[in-house]
Design a protein around this motif. Structure first.
Motif, PDB file in Angstrom:
ATOM      1  N   LYS A 120      84.752 -10.672  51.686  1.00 12.16           N
ATOM      2  CA  LYS A 120      85.501  -9.615  51.555  1.00 12.16           C
ATOM      3  C   LYS A 120      85.256 -10.553  49.278  1.00 12.16           C
ATOM      4  N   PHE A 121      84.378 -10.771  49.412  1.00 12.18           N
ATOM      5  CA  PHE A 121      83.843 -11.331  48.090  1.00 12.18           C
ATOM      6  C   PHE A 121      82.602 -10.557  47.708  1.00 12.18           C
ATOM      7  N   VAL A 122      81.938 -10.544  48.180  1.00 18.64           N
ATOM      8  CA  VAL A 122      80.659  -9.087  48.166  1.00 18.64           C
ATOM      9  C   VAL A 122      81.620  -8.014  48.136  1.00 18.64           C
ATOM     10  N   LEU A 123      82.638  -7.468  49.194  1.00 15.68           N
ATOM     11  CA  LEU A 123      83.467  -6.734  48.920  1.00 15.68           C
ATOM     12  C   LEU A 123      83.939  -6.029  47.206  1.00 15.68           C
ATOM     13  N   VAL A 124      84.534  -7.344  47.114  1.00 13.29           N
ATOM     14  CA  VAL A 124      84.920  -7.218  45.673  1.00 13.29           C
ATOM     15  C   VAL A 124      84.240  -6.760  44.593  1.00 13.29           C
ATOM     16  N   GLY A 125      83.070  -7.652  44.738  1.00 13.25           N
ATOM     17  CA  GLY A 125      82.170  -7.573  43.660  1.00 13.25           C
ATOM     18  C   GLY A 125      81.714  -6.476  43.811  1.00 13.25           C
ATOM     19  N   LEU A 126      81.171  -5.499  45.107  1.00 16.94           N
ATOM     20  CA  LEU A 126      80.400  -4.232  44.796  1.00 16.94           C
ATOM     21  C   LEU A 126      81.655  -3.268  43.882  1.00 16.94           C
ATOM     22  N   ILE A 127      82.815  -3.428  44.629  1.00 12.81           N
ATOM     23  CA  ILE A 127      84.131  -2.653  44.084  1.00 12.81           C
ATOM     24  C   ILE A 127      83.935  -2.649  42.459  1.00 12.81           C
ATOM     25  N   ASN A 128      83.697  -3.805  41.809  1.00 11.00           N
ATOM     26  CA  ASN A 128      84.073  -4.516  40.384  1.00 11.00           C
ATOM     27  C   ASN A 128      82.811  -3.540  39.997  1.00 11.00           C
ATOM     28  N   THR A 129      81.852  -4.120  40.358  1.00 11.42           N
ATOM     29  CA  THR A 129      80.722  -3.510  39.912  1.00 11.42           C
ATOM     30  C   THR A 129      80.384  -1.953  39.541  1.00 11.42           C
ATOM     31  N   PHE A 130      80.680  -1.298  40.557  1.00 12.98           N
ATOM     32  CA  PHE A 130      80.738   0.361  40.411  1.00 12.98           C
ATOM     33  C   PHE A 130      81.966   0.750  39.474  1.00 12.98           C
ATOM     34  N   THR A 131      83.302  -0.407  39.344  1.00 16.94           N
ATOM     35  CA  THR A 131      84.144   0.317  38.708  1.00 16.94           C
ATOM     36  C   THR A 131      83.995  -0.087  36.950  1.00 16.94           C
ATOM     37  N   THR A 132      83.089  -1.390  36.639  1.00 13.54           N
ATOM     38  CA  THR A 132      83.388  -1.500  35.060  1.00 13.54           C
ATOM     39  C   THR A 132      81.442  -0.549  34.683  1.00 13.54           C
ATOM     40  N   TYR A 133      80.974  -0.423  36.282  1.00 14.06           N
ATOM     41  CA  TYR A 133      79.606   0.703  35.393  1.00 14.06           C
ATOM     42  C   TYR A 133      80.532   2.013  35.084  1.00 14.06           C
ATOM     43  N   PHE A 134      81.313   2.523  35.775  1.00 17.42           N
ATOM     44  CA  PHE A 134      82.150   4.276  34.918  1.00 17.42           C
ATOM     45  C   PHE A 134      83.251   4.017  33.948  1.00 17.42           C
ATOM     46  N   VAL A 135      83.577   2.202  34.010  1.00 15.84           N
ATOM     47  CA  VAL A 135      84.904   2.709  32.578  1.00 15.84           C
ATOM     48  C   VAL A 135      83.078   2.341  31.936  1.00 15.84           C
ATOM     49  N   TYR A 136      82.099   2.086  31.711  1.00 16.24           N
ATOM     50  CA  TYR A 136      81.146   1.429  30.086  1.00 16.24           C
ATOM     51  C   TYR A 136      80.816   2.910  30.334  1.00 16.24           C
ATOM     52  N   LEU A 137      80.429   3.702  30.798  1.00 18.06           N
ATOM     53  CA  LEU A 137      79.904   5.265  30.971  1.00 18.06           C
ATOM     54  C   LEU A 137      81.177   6.393  30.200  1.00 18.06           C
ATOM     55  N   GLY A 138      82.585   5.866  30.818  1.00 17.41           N
ATOM     56  CA  GLY A 138      83.510   6.347  29.319  1.00 17.41           C
ATOM     57  C   GLY A 138      83.462   6.189  28.468  1.00 17.41           C
ATOM     58  N   PHE A 139      83.180   4.258  28.339  1.00 18.67           N
ATOM     59  CA  PHE A 139      83.412   4.270  26.564  1.00 18.67           C
ATOM     60  C   PHE A 139      82.145   4.751  25.925  1.00 18.67           C
ATOM     61  N   LEU A 140      81.038   4.700  26.875  1.00 15.89           N
ATOM     62  CA  LEU A 140      79.757   5.516  25.848  1.00 15.89           C
ATOM     63  C   LEU A 140      79.574   6.685  25.204  1.00 15.89           C
ATOM     64  N   HIS A 141      80.778   7.320  25.310  1.00 15.44           N
ATOM     65  CA  HIS A 141      81.655   8.699  24.956  1.00 15.44           C
ATOM     66  C   HIS A 141      81.998   8.389  23.446  1.00 15.44           C
ATOM     67  N   TYR A 142      82.874   7.323  23.204  1.00 11.31           N
ATOM     68  CA  TYR A 142      83.508   7.134  21.988  1.00 11.31           C
ATOM     69  C   TYR A 142      82.944   6.006  21.161  1.00 11.31           C
ATOM     70  N   LEU A 143      82.090   4.977  22.070  1.00  9.25           N
ATOM     71  CA  LEU A 143      81.796   4.257  21.360  1.00  9.25           C
ATOM     72  C   LEU A 143      79.685   4.106  21.266  1.00  9.25           C
ATOM     73  N   PRO A 144      79.175   2.895  20.962  1.00 12.79           N
ATOM     74  CA  PRO A 144      77.798   2.534  21.000  1.00 12.79           C
ATOM     75  C   PRO A 144      77.819   2.317  21.684  1.00 12.79           C
ATOM     76  N   TYR A 145      76.576   1.436  23.203  1.00 16.58           N
ATOM     77  CA  TYR A 145      76.414   1.721  24.167  1.00 16.58           C
ATOM     78  C   TYR A 145      76.881  -0.272  24.088  1.00 16.58           C
ATOM     79  N   ILE A 146      76.316  -1.486  23.279  1.00 15.41           N
ATOM     80  CA  ILE A 146      76.178  -2.578  22.764  1.00 15.41           C
ATOM     81  C   ILE A 146      78.062  -2.805  23.002  1.00 15.41           C
ATOM     82  N   ALA A 147      79.061  -1.550  22.380  1.00 11.78           N
ATOM     83  CA  ALA A 147      80.568  -2.557  22.010  1.00 11.78           C
ATOM     84  C   ALA A 147      81.108  -1.896  23.598  1.00 11.78           C
TER      85      ALA A 147
END
Length: 130
Positions: free
Chosen positions: A9-36
């Protein structure tokens, strides 16, 4: 058997979390500098990880105490991954792209144990009193 189930479950949650945060990162890239965008998505990833690991992996009630301690796991993981990356790339001559994967495989069990310890520490102390 219980630990194996938690690890899966820990590994599965980690994968879900990684993909989720990556897509959040991509979404924020439209509005913010990449570091932010990275900083915000990384912080949200820690919060998401705490909730998912507490409720789904370790089946524990949420607490402020464990919520405050939980980011320390990521500090340890970041430091250890950075050290391993350096050793793998500069001393063992492993390619950078593969070195991170090896590092993650090595640090995941430690991350699991630290997560379990922090999230379940309140329960373990209560069980010791009984």
């Amino acid at each position: 058997m219980k630990y194996l189930t938690e690890i899966i479950k820990f590994v599965l949650v980690g994968l879900i979390n990684t993909f989720t945060t990556y897509f959040v990162y991509l979404g924020f890239l439209h509005y913010l500098p990449y570091i932010a965008a990275y900083s915000i998505s990384y912080g949200l990833g820690i919060i998401i990880s705490y909730f998912l690991n507490s409720l789904l992996v370790f089946k524990e009630k949420l607490s402020w105490k464990s919520f405050i301690k939980f980011p320390l796991i990521y500090v340890v993981q970041y430091g250890l991954n950075t050290l391993l990356l350096y050793i793998f790339v500069h001393h063992l001559m492993i390619h950078e792209r593969i070195a991170l994967l090896i590092s993650i495989i090595i640090t995941t069990p430690l991350t699991f144990l630290l997560s379990r310890w922090i999230i379940k520490s309140r329960t373990n102390k209560l069980e010791q009193v009984r």
